[in-house]
Design a protein around this motif. Structure first.
Motif, PDB file in Angstrom:
ATOM      1  N   ILE A 102      36.625  -3.924  -9.730  1.00  0.00           N
ATOM      2  CA  ILE A 102      37.861  -3.960 -10.531  1.00  0.00           C
ATOM      3  C   ILE A 102      39.075  -3.924  -9.608  1.00  0.00           C
ATOM      4  O   ILE A 102      39.152  -3.103  -8.691  1.00  0.00           O
ATOM      5  CB  ILE A 102      37.883  -2.791 -11.548  1.00  0.00           C
ATOM      6  CG1 ILE A 102      36.678  -2.938 -12.498  1.00  0.00           C
ATOM      7  CG2 ILE A 102      39.195  -2.779 -12.327  1.00  0.00           C
ATOM      8  CD1 ILE A 102      36.589  -1.890 -13.569  1.00  0.00           C
TER       9      ILE A 102
ATOM     10  N   GLN B 108      30.381  -3.397 -10.804  1.00  0.00           N
ATOM     11  CA  GLN B 108      31.524  -4.237 -11.207  1.00  0.00           C
ATOM     12  C   GLN B 108      32.707  -3.938 -10.282  1.00  0.00           C
ATOM     13  O   GLN B 108      32.976  -2.765  -9.994  1.00  0.00           O
ATOM     14  CB  GLN B 108      31.889  -3.884 -12.645  1.00  0.00           C
ATOM     15  CG  GLN B 108      32.872  -4.810 -13.299  1.00  0.00           C
ATOM     16  CD  GLN B 108      33.111  -4.420 -14.754  1.00  0.00           C
ATOM     17  OE1 GLN B 108      33.490  -3.280 -15.045  1.00  0.00           O
ATOM     18  NE2 GLN B 108      32.897  -5.356 -15.657  1.00  0.00           N
TER      19      GLN B 108
ATOM     20  N   LEU C 144      43.861  -0.916 -17.067  1.00  0.00           N
ATOM     21  CA  LEU C 144      43.175  -0.832 -15.767  1.00  0.00           C
ATOM     22  C   LEU C 144      42.470   0.515 -15.620  1.00  0.00           C
ATOM     23  O   LEU C 144      41.304   0.582 -15.203  1.00  0.00           O
ATOM     24  CB  LEU C 144      44.204  -1.045 -14.649  1.00  0.00           C
ATOM     25  CG  LEU C 144      43.692  -1.011 -13.218  1.00  0.00           C
ATOM     26  CD1 LEU C 144      42.642  -2.087 -12.972  1.00  0.00           C
ATOM     27  CD2 LEU C 144      44.859  -1.189 -12.235  1.00  0.00           C
TER      28      LEU C 144
ATOM     29  N   ARG D 283      33.126   1.882 -16.692  1.00  0.00           N
ATOM     30  CA  ARG D 283      32.618   0.617 -16.142  1.00  0.00           C
ATOM     31  C   ARG D 283      31.563   0.035 -17.068  1.00  0.00           C
ATOM     32  O   ARG D 283      30.608   0.734 -17.440  1.00  0.00           O
ATOM     33  CB  ARG D 283      31.983   0.846 -14.775  1.00  0.00           C
ATOM     34  CG  ARG D 283      32.887   1.517 -13.787  1.00  0.00           C
ATOM     35  CD  ARG D 283      33.624   0.503 -12.980  1.00  0.00           C
ATOM     36  NE  ARG D 283      34.621   1.168 -12.158  1.00  0.00           N
ATOM     37  CZ  ARG D 283      35.113   0.662 -11.050  1.00  0.00           C
ATOM     38  NH1 ARG D 283      34.724  -0.524 -10.633  1.00  0.00           N
ATOM     39  NH2 ARG D 283      36.029   1.304 -10.366  1.00  0.00           N
TER      40      ARG D 283
ATOM     41  N   MET E 194      43.235  -7.430 -12.803  1.00  0.00           N
ATOM     42  CA  MET E 194      44.377  -7.221 -13.707  1.00  0.00           C
ATOM     43  C   MET E 194      45.668  -7.661 -13.012  1.00  0.00           C
ATOM     44  O   MET E 194      46.387  -6.842 -12.438  1.00  0.00           O
ATOM     45  CB  MET E 194      44.461  -5.749 -14.105  1.00  0.00           C
ATOM     46  CG  MET E 194      43.429  -5.304 -15.130  1.00  0.00           C
ATOM     47  SD  MET E 194      43.617  -6.103 -16.747  1.00  0.00           S
ATOM     48  CE  MET E 194      45.233  -5.518 -17.223  1.00  0.00           C
TER      49      MET E 194
ATOM     50  N   CYS F  60      40.563   2.082  -9.698  1.00  0.00           N
ATOM     51  CA  CYS F  60      39.990   0.747  -9.448  1.00  0.00           C
ATOM     52  C   CYS F  60      39.450   0.667  -8.017  1.00  0.00           C
ATOM     53  O   CYS F  60      39.613   1.607  -7.231  1.00  0.00           O
ATOM     54  CB  CYS F  60      41.026  -0.336  -9.725  1.00  0.00           C
ATOM     55  SG  CYS F  60      42.584  -0.112  -8.880  1.00  0.00           S
ATOM     56  N   ASP F  61      38.809  -0.463  -7.676  1.00  0.00           N
ATOM     57  CA  ASP F  61      38.205  -0.608  -6.339  1.00  0.00           C
ATOM     58  C   ASP F  61      39.195  -1.152  -5.327  1.00  0.00           C
ATOM     59  O   ASP F  61      39.122  -0.829  -4.146  1.00  0.00           O
ATOM     60  CB  ASP F  61      36.999  -1.555  -6.422  1.00  0.00           C
ATOM     61  CG  ASP F  61      35.988  -1.037  -7.412  1.00  0.00           C
ATOM     62  OD1 ASP F  61      35.387   0.009  -7.134  1.00  0.00           O
ATOM     63  OD2 ASP F  61      35.846  -1.648  -8.483  1.00  0.00           O
TER      64      ASP F  61
ATOM     65  N   SER G 109      33.458  -8.971 -12.194  1.00  0.00           N
ATOM     66  CA  SER G 109      34.718  -8.505 -11.620  1.00  0.00           C
ATOM     67  C   SER G 109      35.850  -8.725 -12.623  1.00  0.00           C
ATOM     68  O   SER G 109      35.835  -9.697 -13.374  1.00  0.00           O
ATOM     69  CB  SER G 109      35.019  -9.280 -10.324  1.00  0.00           C
ATOM     70  OG  SER G 109      36.250  -8.871  -9.787  1.00  0.00           O
ATOM     71  N   VAL G 110      36.798  -7.803 -12.640  1.00  0.00           N
ATOM     72  CA  VAL G 110      37.986  -7.942 -13.486  1.00  0.00           C
ATOM     73  C   VAL G 110      39.208  -7.762 -12.596  1.00  0.00           C
ATOM     74  O   VAL G 110      39.286  -6.785 -11.847  1.00  0.00           O
ATOM     75  CB  VAL G 110      38.027  -6.872 -14.604  1.00  0.00           C
ATOM     76  CG1 VAL G 110      39.254  -7.084 -15.498  1.00  0.00           C
ATOM     77  CG2 VAL G 110      36.747  -6.885 -15.432  1.00  0.00           C
TER      78      VAL G 110
ATOM     79  N   ALA H 150      35.312  -7.750 -20.250  1.00  0.00           N
ATOM     80  CA  ALA H 150      34.807  -6.953 -19.111  1.00  0.00           C
ATOM     81  C   ALA H 150      33.342  -6.573 -19.298  1.00  0.00           C
ATOM     82  O   ALA H 150      32.626  -6.350 -18.330  1.00  0.00           O
ATOM     83  CB  ALA H 150      35.655  -5.697 -18.926  1.00  0.00           C
TER      84      ALA H 150
ATOM     85  N   ILE I  96      39.309   0.556 -18.067  1.00  0.00           N
ATOM     86  CA  ILE I  96      38.096  -0.188 -17.678  1.00  0.00           C
ATOM     87  C   ILE I  96      37.514   0.359 -16.375  1.00  0.00           C
ATOM     88  O   ILE I  96      36.317   0.232 -16.123  1.00  0.00           O
ATOM     89  CB  ILE I  96      38.325  -1.717 -17.584  1.00  0.00           C
ATOM     90  CG1 ILE I  96      39.423  -2.057 -16.570  1.00  0.00           C
ATOM     91  CG2 ILE I  96      38.607  -2.313 -18.954  1.00  0.00           C
ATOM     92  CD1 ILE I  96      39.545  -3.542 -16.282  1.00  0.00           C
ATOM     93  N   SER I  97      38.353   1.004 -15.547  1.00  0.00           N
ATOM     94  CA  SER I  97      37.830   1.591 -14.305  1.00  0.00           C
ATOM     95  C   SER I  97      37.040   2.863 -14.608  1.00  0.00           C
ATOM     96  O   SER I  97      36.021   3.141 -13.970  1.00  0.00           O
ATOM     97  CB  SER I  97      38.979   1.913 -13.346  1.00  0.00           C
ATOM     98  OG  SER I  97      39.683   0.744 -13.009  1.00  0.00           O
TER      99      SER I  97
END
Ligand code: CTP
Length: 418
Positions: A336, A334, A322, A329, A285, A363-364, A282-283, A277, A325-326
């Motif tokens: 996610i 980024q 998740l 960032r 999951m 997340c997004d 972009s990631v 990441a 990493i959210s």
């Protein structure tokens, strides 16, 4: 997507999609037999056009028997049917597997000295090349220039796989797995050649289900097949992204042109996702990580007790990758994406739970599957709602996991460019 003939169009007219399988003179020609079989068994009308060199590896009788059609490498057979023009003109897809360095050179320079190279000049449908050759030949400046030329003209050139080559050597140059080429062929037939809207982007996708071992032979796991994550990786690669796929216990063949990292447990998945990441735009999951692991793992197989008592297995919670990493960032902007497989219950509907999860994870985008019937696991199809932290809600009707993957990347691409 470019406006190309599609399987959907062909089947709605009741016609079988017409595929030309071009076969170059490389040892990997034997793998094209498997691709041919998959294509014919799934209802495609396949014409095999080998080069004369390919017939040194696999004879015309094999191609003819598997395709149910006559096979020729030159332009002088059945001349009255004008095959050097007709085969290309009437094709819905041309896939060349294996594509040798020589064939790529001829295609790049418009040479036409046999039936396959004539077909490549007359085809107006999507063209896919799956190169296979030794690493030195693939890396040679001449080959790379030819690849760039045919890509510029709109053909898809699949990156060769890395692994064992003809001799004892290993490196980049293997033909991707026939099953993977089949997936790619059907994808291009259905959707045309993808626009490279993720070119220059690095994306990370996780797939599969993690395992938490209790002892050397037993584990806690789940039913995730990895199909959705693999479809996401394949779709992103087709759209030009550099893709890292972190796969937990998946038995599917590696998607062509994708870097695959294999993991077993949620802890390993977490470490690989966090590391990847750091460089990702972009990631996604798509993996199903086990939420719990045993506090201790026995080095030896746990035996049944003589007194008939059952062992007690104490569990501890795994990290929420998740959410982590959210919250931290690695890069500005980024995007996610998480997945949520939900059922409604007394405390709320599927969407109530999904909105709460989106907020909790931070997340997004959250891709929400209603799994009340348990239908998603291992199925080639999926349907979902994609919720955005910005309030967006995109309904994705029932369709292939590949179609859902493309809608997810559409959402990611628009946020990356915004
Ligand atoms: N996920 C994760 N790390 C975990 C568990 C889940 O990153 N330890 C990710 C999954 O990959 C998925 C999303 O979180 O993208 C939602 O997974 P889900 O299992 O629905 O979430 P949970 O937090 O486990 O929620 P629930 O309590 O509803 O099972």
């Amino acid at each position: 997507m470019t406006d190309q003939p599609s399987t959907a169009a062909a089947s709605s007219e009741g016609k079988r999609p017409r595929v030309v399988l071009g076969v170059g003179g490389g040892i990997a020609a034997y793998k094209a037999c498997e691709l041919l079989r998959r294509l014919t068994e799934s209802g495609h009308d396949v014409t095999v056009v080998p080069t004369a060199a390919a017939l040194n590896f696999v004879g015309a009788a094999t191609w003819s028997a598997l395709s149910g059609k006559p096979v020729a490498a030159d332009v002088w057979t059945s001349v009255h049917e004008v095959p050097h023009v007709r085969i290309g003109q009437t094709a819905d897809l041309v896939i060349v597997a294996p594509a040798t360095a020589d064939l790529l050179g001829k295609a790049a320079h418009g040479l036409a000295d046999d039936l396959l190279t004539n077909t490549l000049l007359t085809a107006r449908c999507p063209v896919v090349f799956a190169p296979a050759m030794h690493t030195e030949m693939w890396e040679h400046a001449a080959t790379q220039a030819n690849v760039a030329t045919v890509r510029e003209r709109g053909a898809v050139v699949v990156e060769p796989a890395v692994g064992r080559l003809t001799g004892k050597d290993t490196g980049k140059g293997r033909l991707p797995d026939p099953e993977e080429l089949f997936e790619l062929a059907t994808e291009v037939l259905a959707r045309g050649v993808a626009e490279p809207d993720l070119a220059g982007r690095h994306v990370v996708v996780s797939a599969g289900g993690t395992r938490e071992y209790l002892d050397p032979v037993r584990f806690l796991g789940n039913r995730s097949s990895g199909l959705q994550g693999y479809a996401l990786a394949r779709a992103a690669a087709a759209r030009g992204a550099e893709v890292t796929l972190i796969a937990a216990n998946v038995t599917l063949p590696d998607p062509a042109g994708v870097k695959v990292i294999r993991v077993v447990s949620t802890g390993e998945l977490r470490d690989q996702v966090v590391a990847a990441a750091a460089l990702a735009d972009s990631v996604v999951m798509a993996a199903a990580p086990a939420d719990f692991r045993p506090v201790g793992v026995s080095d030896t197989k746990i035996k049944k007790a003589d007194d008939g008592s059952s062992p007690t297995i104490e569990l501890t919670q795994n990290p929420d990758i998740l959410a982590e990493i959210s919250a931290h960032r690695a890069r500005d902007g980024q995007v996610i994406v998480g997945f949520a497989a939900e059922t409604g219950d007394g405390s709320g509907s599927v969407m109530d739970h999904a909105r709460a999860k989106l907020a909790r994870k931070g997340c997004d985008l959250l891709v929400v599957n209603d799994v009340s019937g348990g239908a998603v696991f291992g199925s080639p199809d999926n349907e979902a709602v994609i919720l955005g932290a910005d309030g967006a809600a995109v309904d994705v009707p029932h369709g292939s996991k590949s179609a859902l993957a493309h809608v997810i990347w559409d959402q990611v691409a628009s946020r990356l460019s915004g």
